[in-house]
Design an enzyme around this catalytic site. Sequence first.
Site: not given
Ligand code: F6P
Length: 275
Positions: A139, A199, A79, A174, A205, A207, A163, A77, A165
């Site tokens: 930061e 911003r 996570d 999240e 996703h 990631q 400082r 996972t 930056k």
């Molecule tokens: O567990 C992996 C994960 O990518 C979490 O980091 C994220 O909260 C969740 O799945 C997102 O799930 P879904 O793809 O159902 O939106």
Amino acid sequence: MIGLGLRDVGGIIERGGTMLGTSRCPAFLTDAGQESAVRQLVQRDVSGLVVIGGNGSQAGAHALARRGIAVVGVASTIDNDLPGSDVTIGATTALDIALEAIDRLRVTASAHKRVFLVEVMGRACGYLALVAGLTGGAEAILIPEIEESPEQVAASILDAYQRGKSHAIVIVAEGARQDADALAHFFTEHSARLGFELRVTKPGHVQRGGAPRVFDRLSATLLGAAAVEHLQAGRHGVLLGLTGGRVSAKAYADVLHAAKPLDPQLIQLAQLLAR
Ligand code: F6P
């Protein structure tokens, strides 16, 4: 049922996600769903099952194991919140992607003296945000495990500017109590007093969408081979992961409800370096 031979699984090592198409199944949460799964496996003479996934998948695997199916789990996972493995498959690739995003955002942040809030995945666990923030030179880092008020975050940003930056990057998990939207709302409301432009970026996703990097390919290869060995040797009902760089097997009952706290040394270091 589709049989997969050696040639059918060639050329997938550089692909993320799953070529099997497996995903969450609400019916599996019920007794009837689990009984149906067992029936399907028995009817198809499946003598052993390897379950690759995170908490949900492994809870399902444990349910099947309790119903007599020979199951071996592989901790996977982004996570990194599964006890039983120091680092789960997927986490380091997701971190590389988050880091790339942070590095790119810093270009605009520096050019325009802006603050960027970057929301990092991880569900209720702050691991991804902590490591992305630490290695991305953030930061401020907000994680569910540590409570921080918007005023404290604002103070860290102002302090960074004082400082000298030219930018400020705030990494927000999240699952943090003050998530990116809540913080953005606060900073917009107090923009006149705080004096910085902000911003929000959510790689989301993205990631989960990269080609697995070297560490994930190696750990998946090690753990996949170990899973087959375990099934062949009749050592099932366990979750395989990496502990101290070696393959380790933990009984499901010992890991599924255990906590996996973040490394306090990493937290300390992040707080020190953000100053
Ligand atoms: O567990 C992996 C994960 O990518 C979490 O980091 C994220 O909260 C969740 O799945 C997102 O799930 P879904 O793809 O159902 O939106």
